[in-house]
Design an enzyme around this catalytic site. Structure first.
Site, PDB file in Angstrom:
ATOM      1  N   CYS A 282       6.433   3.115   3.291  1.00  0.00           N
ATOM      2  CA  CYS A 282       6.701   1.773   2.772  1.00  0.00           C
ATOM      3  C   CYS A 282       5.641   0.727   3.111  1.00  0.00           C
ATOM      4  O   CYS A 282       5.247  -0.036   2.221  1.00  0.00           O
ATOM      5  CB  CYS A 282       8.098   1.292   3.143  1.00  0.00           C
ATOM      6  N   ARG A 311       6.367  12.649  11.826  1.00  0.00           N
ATOM      7  CA  ARG A 311       7.328  12.082  12.764  1.00  0.00           C
ATOM      8  C   ARG A 311       7.420  13.008  13.963  1.00  0.00           C
ATOM      9  O   ARG A 311       7.431  14.228  13.812  1.00  0.00           O
ATOM     10  CB  ARG A 311       8.712  11.951  12.104  1.00  0.00           C
ATOM     11  N   GLN A 329       7.310  13.183   1.328  1.00  0.00           N
ATOM     12  CA  GLN A 329       8.464  12.629   0.631  1.00  0.00           C
ATOM     13  C   GLN A 329       8.103  12.323  -0.816  1.00  0.00           C
ATOM     14  O   GLN A 329       6.989  11.895  -1.096  1.00  0.00           O
ATOM     15  CB  GLN A 329       8.908  11.330   1.301  1.00  0.00           C
ATOM     16  N   ASP A 331       8.483   9.722  -2.557  1.00  0.00           N
ATOM     17  CA  ASP A 331       8.883   8.414  -2.073  1.00  0.00           C
ATOM     18  C   ASP A 331       8.569   7.330  -3.090  1.00  0.00           C
ATOM     19  O   ASP A 331       7.514   7.350  -3.712  1.00  0.00           O
ATOM     20  CB  ASP A 331       8.114   8.126  -0.771  1.00  0.00           C
ATOM     21  N   HIS A 333       9.082   2.938  -3.870  1.00  0.00           N
ATOM     22  CA  HIS A 333       9.553   1.619  -3.482  1.00  0.00           C
ATOM     23  C   HIS A 333       9.598   0.754  -4.717  1.00  0.00           C
ATOM     24  O   HIS A 333       8.608   0.629  -5.424  1.00  0.00           O
ATOM     25  CB  HIS A 333       8.666   1.043  -2.385  1.00  0.00           C
ATOM     26  N   LYS A 413      21.918   2.407   3.560  1.00  0.00           N
ATOM     27  CA  LYS A 413      21.458   3.419   2.615  1.00  0.00           C
ATOM     28  C   LYS A 413      22.595   4.245   2.040  1.00  0.00           C
ATOM     29  O   LYS A 413      23.673   4.340   2.623  1.00  0.00           O
ATOM     30  CB  LYS A 413      20.438   4.341   3.285  1.00  0.00           C
ATOM     31  N   HIS A 459      14.082   1.304  -1.317  1.00  0.00           N
ATOM     32  CA  HIS A 459      13.374   2.530  -0.916  1.00  0.00           C
ATOM     33  C   HIS A 459      14.191   3.679  -1.467  1.00  0.00           C
ATOM     34  O   HIS A 459      15.416   3.650  -1.380  1.00  0.00           O
ATOM     35  CB  HIS A 459      13.339   2.708   0.599  1.00  0.00           C
TER      36      HIS A 459
END
Length: 592
Positions: A282, A311, A329, A331, A333, A413, A459
């Site tokens: 993000c 991570r 991911q 991913d 946004h 979420k 997200h």
RNA sequence: GCCGGCGUAGCUCAGCCGGUAGAGCGGCUGAUUCGUAAUCAGCAGGUCGCCGGUUCGAGUCCGGCCGCCGGCUCCA
């Protein structure tokens, strides 16, 4: 369930009661054999039961065998299980005298007066029940494994010895369950990953870091192409961002304060400005949004990236592809106005349904996770964001459960779990509404009034992580992938040397059209080549000999269906085009 | 990270109470030219996870580290 309710074996809760009683039986057996052992708790769980014990030595294999034998003996004795309401003082004195510190703690905490207890022979347990009437009801039982477990699940508390077991009303049901376990082992993605040469994890590289071999990479690329295409159709824009950023950026985002435990340590470069490997994407998409002024006319801005993040996960939690330290991911946004939030969430939920449906996942469990203990932003912002998610869920009529305190530090979420072919649930998609990072990074758009307004961020990830999703796919399909993702879609097997040319011609013809087709020219018998192709779960096997070469056909053998006889190559070609374009999950027949 | 188990050839695994490493599959070579789940023969391949200790001698016993597995806790 009421204590005095009559529960028969067809009652939905029957198995639970049954297993709960079996847990008591376990505890009774353990205390008979190892009197120094102290009791903690012993509930029924999804596929069996466990009981936690305090003991200075762990249970050995032999201990477990003895315990199981004793349990069966006690069951055979058909000891009555008696429910008793006993005065609290008396029960406390009893457990105190036996040094049962956990029972005493539990009774103080949740025991009324009188206290509900169950007794079978000399064994008394604090328990609200209900239970089967006697131990003779407990027929098919098995001790499965042991593990350490913390008292009340908190790692600061003493560690207990947990014994897992299962039981069923009939021996056949138990055998069936053990077969299921076997089936799960057969599908284990770690095992199939090696067998099918899809990926590896190697000591020299590091735990939780995945190496995709060529065949696994093919699968991943098919998923990527599918997703790029699908995102494009839904108005997303693809971006690429680096894997590291200055540490200062992570301070602004709040990750340094709220996510530090999960981050790799910062690295220092020569100019002594620390950099940080990214645990999330993000903050990068944010700076792309912020790189110029945005007008309300261009919202929503939907940025998408296959973003690889790192991570730090504690060593004990790593698990094949399902829990790793470096993952990618799908991913995105979405930057939008407050008014657009609901429509965007609805769009994402629909997108999730489309994408997961393509893989044959149609059953979902949906969770709404609310504000955690450590969070950024104001309570009002959290309230509005949670409302937005909730409204969207209710709007599409999705049943969901609330998971209190499980949100991310910047927002609440929605999590989606999918059910696989053998009934297991996997967490994949996630949708998060965020009013906080826009605040921290001062993200605005220029409204119709010519003034800047705060933008809202959503997200979201659909597959979640490519690694995890591929692990789920491997297990779901047991390595037998649908045509469009299969690393090798077809293999041509010449019957003998003199058919090699024709085999290669067929292979080339399909290969030229972008199909992943191989010719097996090894000096082996056809049956050996078939065996190998079957074990590799290749969807189509084409056997070619004199007859086929003469007629421009192939003898088709379809995975799972066997010999389908001769088919003209032209028809196979057309079938392949349709299979690929439709991303159909079944392979045959060619029509429809 | 914690509890328990485990680490021998590319893979799956054998190796008894310490005496110096073995099988099947896979690989390579040769023979075989074969029609729907394994053709036959030969050959190559191992610092027994790593480091240290005990011992005349360690794959085997002890300690530390690394990694894996089953859980706990945690998560995409």
């Amino acid at each position: 369930m009421r204590v005095d309710e009559l529960i028969t074996l067809d009652h939905p809760k029957a198995l639970e009661v049954y297993r709960h009683s079996c847990a008591h039986l376990l505890a009774q057996a353990v205390q008979q054999l190892f009197p120094e052992t102290k009791l903690a708790v012993g509930p029924p769980i999804e596929n069996g039961f466990y009981y936690d014990f305090l003991r200075d030595r762990p249970f050995t294999e032999e201990d477990l065998a003895r315990i199981e034998r004793r349990m069966k003996e006690l069951a055979e004795q058909d000891i009555p299980i008696v429910h008793k309401w006993l005065p609290k003082e008396e029960v406390l004195r009893y457990f105190e005298s036996r040094g049962e510190i956990f029972k005493v703690e539990l009774i103080h905490e949740r025991g009324g007066d009188p206290v509900s207890c169950y007794q079978q022979a000399e064994f008394l347990d604090f328990c609200k029940g209900p239970h089967v009437p006697s131990t003779g009801y407990l027929k098919a039982l098995k001790i499965l494994s042991t593990s350490g477990a913390y008292w009340r699940g908190d790692e600061r508390n003493p560690q207990l010895q947990r014994i897992y077991g299962t039981c069923f009303p009939t021996a056949t049901a138990l055998v069936e369950y053990l077969h299921q376990l076997e089936e799960a082992r057969r599908r284990d993605h770690r095992r199939l990953g090696t067998e099918l040469d899809l990926f590896s994890v190697q000591d020299s590289i590091g735990p939780g870091l995945i190496l995709w071999h060529p065949k696994g990479a093919v699968i991943r690329r098919q998923l990527e192409e599918f997703l790029y295409e699908a995102h494009f159709r839904r108005g997303y824009q693809v971006v690429y961002t680096p894997h590291v950023a200055r540490l200062e950026h992570w301070r602004v985002s709040g990750h340094l304060d709220f996510y530090r435990d999960y981050m790799f340590p910062p690295m220092e470069l020569e100019e002594r400005v620390p950099y940080q490997l990214k645990p999330m994407n993000c903050p990068f998409h944010i700076v792309i949004y912020k790189s110029r002024r945005r007008s309300y006319r261009e919202l929503p801005v939907r940025l998408f990236e296959f973003g690889t993040v790192y991570r730090y996960e504690r060593s004990g939690v790593l698990h094949g592809l399902l829990r790793v330290r470096g993952f990618t991911q799908d991913d995105s946004h979405i930057f939008c106005t407050q008014d657009q939030i609901e429509a965007e969430i609805l769009g994402v939920l629909d997108f999730i349904r489309e994408v997961l449906g393509t893989f044959g996942f149609h059953e979902y469990k949906v969770y709404l996770s609310t504000r955690p203990e450590k969070f950024v932003g104001t309570l009002e912002a959290w309230e509005v964001a949670t409302q937005a998610l909730q409204q969207a869920l209710e709007r599409v009529g999705l049943a969901y459960a609330v998971d209190p305190g499980e949100g991310v530090f910047y927002g609440p979420k929605i999590d989606v779990k999918i059910r696989d072919a053998i009934g297991r649930w996997w967490q994949c998609s996630t949708v998060q509404v965020d009013f906080n990072l826009p605040e921290r990074f001062d993200l605005t758009y220029v409204g119709p009034d010519g003034h800047p307004h705060r933008v809202t961020m959503i997200h979201r990830a659909i597959l979640g992580s490519m690694e995890r999703f591929m692990g789920v796919l491997i297990e779901n399909f047991a390595g037998a992938f649908p045509f469009w993702v299969a690393p090798v879609q077809a293999r041509v097997l010449p019957v003998s040397d003199r058919h090699a040319d024709y085999a290669v011609r067929v292979q080339h013809r399909l290969f030229q059209q972008g199909f992943r087709v191989e010719a097996d020219l090894r000096d082996e018998r056809v049956s050996a080549k078939i065996r190998d192709a079957e074990l590799e779960k290749v969807p189509f096997i084409f056997i070619v000999g004199d007859r086929e070469a003469a007629q421009e056909t192939v003898a088709v053998r379809v995975r799972g269906l066997g010999d389908q006889g001769p088919w003209p190559v032209a028809q196979i070609e057309a079938h392949f085009h349709r299979l690929r374009a439709s991303r159909r999950l079944d392979l045959w027949p060619p029509e429809g």
